[in-house]
Design a protein around this motif. Sequence first.
Motif, PDB file in Angstrom:
ATOM      1  N   MET A  89      42.953  26.530  56.541  1.00 26.44           N
ATOM      2  CA  MET A  89      42.818  28.277  56.460  1.00 26.44           C
ATOM      3  C   MET A  89      44.027  28.642  55.944  1.00 26.44           C
ATOM      4  N   SER A  90      45.314  27.999  56.313  1.00 26.06           N
ATOM      5  CA  SER A  90      46.533  28.726  55.594  1.00 26.06           C
ATOM      6  C   SER A  90      46.670  28.665  54.386  1.00 26.06           C
ATOM      7  N   GLY A  91      46.267  27.036  54.022  1.00 28.24           N
ATOM      8  CA  GLY A  91      46.407  26.629  52.415  1.00 28.24           C
ATOM      9  C   GLY A  91      45.364  27.514  51.634  1.00 28.24           C
ATOM     10  N   LEU A  92      44.262  27.954  52.275  1.00 30.87           N
ATOM     11  CA  LEU A  92      43.163  28.485  51.498  1.00 30.87           C
ATOM     12  C   LEU A  92      43.836  30.108  51.116  1.00 30.87           C
ATOM     13  N   VAL A  93      44.768  30.568  51.977  1.00 32.24           N
ATOM     14  CA  VAL A  93      45.324  32.041  51.660  1.00 32.24           C
ATOM     15  C   VAL A  93      46.367  31.903  50.731  1.00 32.24           C
ATOM     16  N   VAL A  94      47.200  30.924  50.723  1.00 34.54           N
ATOM     17  CA  VAL A  94      48.385  30.641  49.889  1.00 34.54           C
ATOM     18  C   VAL A  94      47.833  30.330  48.743  1.00 34.54           C
ATOM     19  N   PHE A  95      46.960  29.563  48.518  1.00 32.47           N
ATOM     20  CA  PHE A  95      46.316  29.253  47.091  1.00 32.47           C
ATOM     21  C   PHE A  95      45.587  30.461  46.447  1.00 32.47           C
ATOM     22  N   THR A  96      44.992  31.088  47.147  1.00 34.62           N
ATOM     23  CA  THR A  96      44.333  32.154  46.761  1.00 34.62           C
ATOM     24  C   THR A  96      45.200  33.353  46.165  1.00 34.62           C
ATOM     25  N   LEU A  97      46.117  33.335  47.007  1.00 36.16           N
ATOM     26  CA  LEU A  97      47.419  34.362  46.555  1.00 36.16           C
ATOM     27  C   LEU A  97      48.086  33.910  45.256  1.00 36.16           C
ATOM     28  N   GLY A  98      48.472  32.682  45.296  1.00 38.41           N
ATOM     29  CA  GLY A  98      49.064  32.013  43.973  1.00 38.41           C
ATOM     30  C   GLY A  98      48.123  32.274  42.795  1.00 38.41           C
ATOM     31  N   SER A  99      46.925  32.005  42.806  1.00 38.76           N
ATOM     32  CA  SER A  99      46.102  32.243  41.802  1.00 38.76           C
ATOM     33  C   SER A  99      46.094  33.675  41.297  1.00 38.76           C
ATOM     34  N   LEU A 100      46.005  34.560  42.033  1.00 38.61           N
ATOM     35  CA  LEU A 100      46.251  36.070  41.720  1.00 38.61           C
ATOM     36  C   LEU A 100      47.560  36.320  40.966  1.00 38.61           C
ATOM     37  N   LEU A 101      48.837  35.611  41.431  1.00 37.95           N
ATOM     38  CA  LEU A 101      50.036  35.831  40.919  1.00 37.95           C
ATOM     39  C   LEU A 101      49.977  35.278  39.515  1.00 37.95           C
ATOM     40  N   CYS A 102      49.687  34.058  39.313  1.00 40.77           N
ATOM     41  CA  CYS A 102      49.293  33.211  38.218  1.00 40.77           C
ATOM     42  C   CYS A 102      48.609  34.242  37.094  1.00 40.77           C
ATOM     43  N   SER A 103      47.603  34.859  37.575  1.00 40.07           N
ATOM     44  CA  SER A 103      47.040  35.926  36.542  1.00 40.07           C
ATOM     45  C   SER A 103      47.689  37.100  35.866  1.00 40.07           C
ATOM     46  N   LEU A 104      48.900  37.276  36.775  1.00 41.92           N
ATOM     47  CA  LEU A 104      49.868  38.334  36.532  1.00 41.92           C
ATOM     48  C   LEU A 104      50.976  38.129  35.953  1.00 41.92           C
ATOM     49  N   ALA A 105      51.144  36.803  35.746  1.00 39.84           N
ATOM     50  CA  ALA A 105      52.629  36.347  35.291  1.00 39.84           C
ATOM     51  C   ALA A 105      53.091  36.772  33.760  1.00 39.84           C
ATOM     52  N   PRO A 106      54.281  37.345  33.853  1.00 36.82           N
ATOM     53  CA  PRO A 106      54.631  38.048  32.573  1.00 36.82           C
ATOM     54  C   PRO A 106      55.130  37.255  31.426  1.00 36.82           C
ATOM     55  N   ASP A 107      55.506  35.971  31.883  1.00 40.64           N
ATOM     56  CA  ASP A 107      55.874  34.838  30.658  1.00 40.64           C
ATOM     57  C   ASP A 107      55.749  33.492  31.371  1.00 40.64           C
ATOM     58  N   LEU A 108      56.290  32.423  30.318  1.00 48.21           N
ATOM     59  CA  LEU A 108      55.825  31.282  30.753  1.00 48.21           C
ATOM     60  C   LEU A 108      56.558  30.912  32.148  1.00 48.21           C
ATOM     61  N   ASN A 109      57.962  31.200  32.259  1.00 44.34           N
ATOM     62  CA  ASN A 109      58.614  30.854  33.420  1.00 44.34           C
ATOM     63  C   ASN A 109      58.094  31.518  34.744  1.00 44.34           C
ATOM     64  N   TRP A 110      57.711  32.410  34.478  1.00 42.97           N
ATOM     65  CA  TRP A 110      57.036  33.147  35.830  1.00 42.97           C
ATOM     66  C   TRP A 110      55.737  32.343  36.170  1.00 42.97           C
ATOM     67  N   LEU A 111      55.089  31.976  35.024  1.00 45.71           N
ATOM     68  CA  LEU A 111      53.664  31.261  35.152  1.00 45.71           C
ATOM     69  C   LEU A 111      53.745  29.820  36.088  1.00 45.71           C
ATOM     70  N   VAL A 112      55.196  29.293  35.521  1.00 51.35           N
ATOM     71  CA  VAL A 112      55.280  28.086  36.198  1.00 51.35           C
ATOM     72  C   VAL A 112      55.578  28.472  37.716  1.00 51.35           C
TER      73      VAL A 112
END
Length: 484
Positions: free
Chosen positions: A80-103
């Motif tokens: 369950m912890s993994g599902l929370v972190v992965f879903t949050l990380g996906s949201l952050l990836c969609s908001l990444a301003p440049d390549l470095n932040w996407l990585v």
Amino acid sequence: MPELSHGRRMLVLAICCMSLLIVSLDNTVLNVALPSLQRELDASTSGLQWTIDAYTLVLASLLMLAGSTADRIGRRRVFMSGLVVFTLGSLLCSLAPDLNWLVVFRMVQAVGGSMLNPVAMSIITNTFTDPRERARAIGVWGAVVGLSMAAGPLVGGLLVDSVGWRSIFWVNLPVGLAALLLTWRFVPESRAPRARRPDPVGQVLVIALFGSLTYAIIEAPHGSWRSTAPFAALALISLLALLRYEPRRPEPLIDLRFFRSAPFSGATVIAVSAFAALGGFLFLSTLYLQNVRGLSAMEAGLWMLPMAVPTFLCAPLSGRLVGSRGPRLPLLVAGGAMTVSGLLFALFEAETSNATLLLGYVLFGVGFGFVNAPITNTAVSGMPLSQAGVASAVASTSRQLGQTLGVAVLGAVLAAGVSGSSYASYADTFVSASRPGWWVLAACGAVVLTLGVVTTGVWARGTAERAARRLEGERLSRRAGVDA
């Protein structure tokens, strides 16, 4: 874990497969989006490699820690912890301003992903205790990988062409939240009777080994030997330190005693080879279809279907064959098909004809569809159920490490070949520059074929039985010493 009804076991399998779906879908969808990322974020070939390898690298580094932690504090809790972190990380990836932040955000995703697949496989292993039923469940698990390959390019192509590359990460949000709620409601908690203690030194050495090796390979075509040699040296030192340190611990992060079993060792090497081929295949094919043939993301996704559909269809068949006849036949089919596919591109330039390109994709899909079930089944079969999390985590780590190395090695080969080419000449040089990469893929298939023969015979099964008895005997001895 309490004994569950057949229907409840099927529900647990479905919930675990949801986590596999979003993790696998994420990689296939991202591959289709690579050319779009290259244009919008002005990314180099190495930058594209890092968007994939930052994820698989962190995943490979943390999987064994996640497996042993789940065995210790509870598989459902870690899942369950993994599902929370992965879903949050996906949201952050969609908001990444440049390549470095996407990585960086891809690495956040990977922290969550490390708590999903190996722990889900451990839950499945402890839910399906009958060997034949477990093999079929693992076949379904493998079919989900095929489903992600079939749906990923199409979903990714549609989203990239209509909305943009950021939308590919939105797919994970509803699936991740649904899986979280269903896990909380229906998956029972389980843990090992006596799990391994943390091994922080071993964990640091694993991260140093995987990270430095990947960096040295990816950056080699772009820098001097003086800039990459220190990282290659660090990788070698970390490996030697692991081999010296881990056997001295009573409960190591990587239990080298597992590798006394020839089938387990073979499954590990086969996993690295097969997933290196997969990572390299997707990387080369996506760039070729869009940057050389000039196809849209959606058209490229349609071209990937001849590889994805056979994977989807062959995975459950492979699981049934493993359950009824053992792992040898699926491994022989897998190794043979992947080898021939690589040779089609390496020797006959399959890209230059639609017919040979289609045949190469179909053969690779058949090979990869057959390889997953015997890897997983062999990795966990014969190992004590109390250490199922660790055993399955080693297999999962091998998969992710293989995919990391596949993208790193084939991307480096491609980057060296097209280095200095203008955009106009890129298409002309791509096919010849990728030729050594296809030879690497053919070699990976040959490794699967060879080990499929060597590690599935009578001698190999004998080593597995002796290793399992020794592991269980040592575990009982330690437990008796603690109780005394």
